[in-house]
Design an enzyme around this catalytic site. Structure first.
Site, short mmCIF file in Angstrom:
data_model
loop_
_atom_site.label_atom_id
_atom_site.label_comp_id
_atom_site.label_asym_id
_atom_site.label_seq_id
_atom_site.Cartn_x
_atom_site.Cartn_y
_atom_site.Cartn_z
CE1 TYR A 1 -4.72 2.48 0.85
CE2 TYR A 1 -4.00 0.37 1.84
CZ TYR A 1 -4.12 1.04 0.88
OH TYR A 1 -3.31 0.82 -0.45
CG ASP B 1 -1.16 1.17 -3.02
OD1 ASP B 1 -0.35 0.24 -2.94
OD2 ASP B 1 -2.34 0.70 -3.21
CE LYS C 1 -9.28 15.09 -8.67
NZ LYS C 1 -8.52 15.10 -10.13
C1 IPM Z 1 1.70 -2.25 -0.29
C2 IPM Z 1 0.50 -3.12 -0.55
C3 IPM Z 1 -0.51 -3.01 0.44
C4 IPM Z 1 -1.08 -1.70 0.50
C5 IPM Z 1 -1.55 -4.08 0.42
C6 IPM Z 1 -0.94 -5.30 0.14
C7 IPM Z 1 -2.56 -3.85 1.49
O1 IPM Z 1 -0.08 -3.04 -2.00
O2 IPM Z 1 2.29 -2.25 0.60
O3 IPM Z 1 1.76 -1.20 -1.21
O4 IPM Z 1 -2.09 -1.22 -0.46
O5 IPM Z 1 -0.54 -0.88 1.09
MN MN Z 2 0.69 -1.33 -3.42
#
Ligand code: IPM
Ligand code: MN
Length: 372
Positions: free
Chosen positions: A142, A245, A189
């Site tokens: 991210y 996520d 992984k």
């Molecule tokens: C979450 C959401 C977020 C993420 C998005 C909105 C950036 O999906 O909080 O899980 O990917 O972390």
């Molecule tokens: Mn999410």
């Protein structure tokens, strides 16, 4: 207790569900004699529209100054369909997590006994499910370097982790396992990714200081399968940002609706509480979004400050609403209850757990308030 709470309603159904969580916190203030101060600020697509930035400086400052942040939702379809958009609502949330140092995202997955029939999975598979995901929140793919070549034909996102980033969340996850059923599963992984091999090395070493915790390892593809095949085997799952996520959305299916899942994001100095669901823009303003994830996020906020009795009152009121069938259409397609009514019922029951909130069927037919 005095608490300064920053409210970030955000986009889509965020404002509607957040309003219900605030109702419940106000019910807690009234019942348990606390004093919470709420300050609202813009974030997400609405902040882009009004201020040109998904996280205006004023919002960030308000959050830094607050004791806790209660977050609604973020995202708007107009950005989802435009891969060329330079500014995106999600950047607001990511920057907020980073700036507040919220490196650990805690996502509990539990089956409500009253909703066991709601899950698309067989009840003998899901019964007894009770696990918590510890998702790393400020590192990995991210936040790694992003590249797009000049022609726009080659792109990359770097997944980078340091020992320090891994160890600080690992300690929290081991401690959580110690207070639960002493089992920690590291999801990675490591058969392919160097960053995952570092996770294994660091987590294994830290595990030596928690001898009572049984540490297991699962590759993320296998974990995705096991969560659906045999979810009750898990206690605490520890994983990096993107795997967390993905598997937390998967985990939400077990309970029957993503509208039930709350989360806490914590760091050394700040804490933020938010539903795991997104902005669900199709439902915006329709009074159909499930407020329970937001309300349970408020319960996690209370627990964070040691207000366990108060959090329990919220959780019991939520259980009661589900037992009585006072729930939004995601849980019962024939439901007559809207976001607001579910919020009212839960808030009223925090104040008075005997409040049985007579349901007036005549009013349902008239389309009026059903709460008398
Ligand atoms: C979450 C959401 C977020 C993420 C998005 C909105 C950036 O999906 O909080 O899980 O990917 O972390
Ligand atoms: Mn999410």
């Amino acid at each position: 207790m005095n608490l300064n709470i920053a409210l970030l309603p955000g986009d889509g159904v965020g404002p509607e569900v957040l309003a219900q969580a605030v109702k419940c916190l106000q019910a807690v203030e009234e019942t348990f004699n606390h004093n919470f101060i709420y300050r609202e600020a813009l974030v997400g697509a609405i902040a882009i529209d009004k201020k040109g930035s998904p996280l205006p400086d004023k919002t960030l400052q308000l959050c830094k100054d607050a004791d806790a942040v209660l977050f609604g939702a973020i995202g708007d379809p107009k950005y989802d369909i435009d891969p060329n958009a330079k500014v995106r609502p999600e950047q607001g949330l990511l920057k907020l997590r980073k700036e507040l140092g919220l490196f650990t995202n805690i996502r509990p997955v539990k089956v409500f006994p009253t909703l066991i029939e709601n899950s698309p999975l067989k009840k003998e598979i899901i019964s007894g499910t009770d696990f918590t995901i510890y998702r790393e929140l400020t590192g990995g793919i991210y936040f790694g370097e992003k590249k797009l070549n000049e022609k726009g034909t080659v792109a990359s996102d770097l997944c980078e982790y340091s020992e320090k980033e891994i160890s600080r969340i690992a300690h929290l996850a081991f401690k959580a396992a110690k207070n639960r059923r002493n089992k920690l599963t590291l999801v990675d992984k490591a058969n392919v990714l160097e960053s995952s091999r570092l996770w294994r090395k660091v987590v294994t070493k830290i595990g030596e200081s928690y001898p009572e915790v049984n540490l297991e390892y699962l590759f993320v593809d296998n974990a995705a399968m096991q969560i659906i095949l045999n979810p009750s085997q898990f206690d605490v799952i520890l994983t990096e940002n993107m795997f967390g996520d993905i598997i937390s959305d998967e985990g939400s299916v077990i309970g029957g609706s993503i509208g039930l899942l709350a989360s806490a994001s914590v760091g050394d100095d700040n804490a933020m509480f938010e539903p795991i669901h997104g902005s669900y823009s199709q439902a915006k303003g329709k009074d159909i979004a499930n407020p329970i994830a937001s309300i349970l996020s408020a319960a996690m906020l209370l627990e964070h400050f040691g207000l366990f009795e108060e959090a329990m009152a919220v959780r019991e009121a939520v259980d009661k609403s589900l037992e009585k069938g006072i729930m939004t259409p995601d849980l019962d397609a024939k439901s007559q209850y809207g976001t607001n009514q579910v919020g009212d019922f839960i808030a009223d029951n925090i104040v008075d757990s005997d409040d049985d909130f007579n349901i007036n069927d005549e009013n349902i037919d008239l389309g009026k308030s059903t709460i008398i």
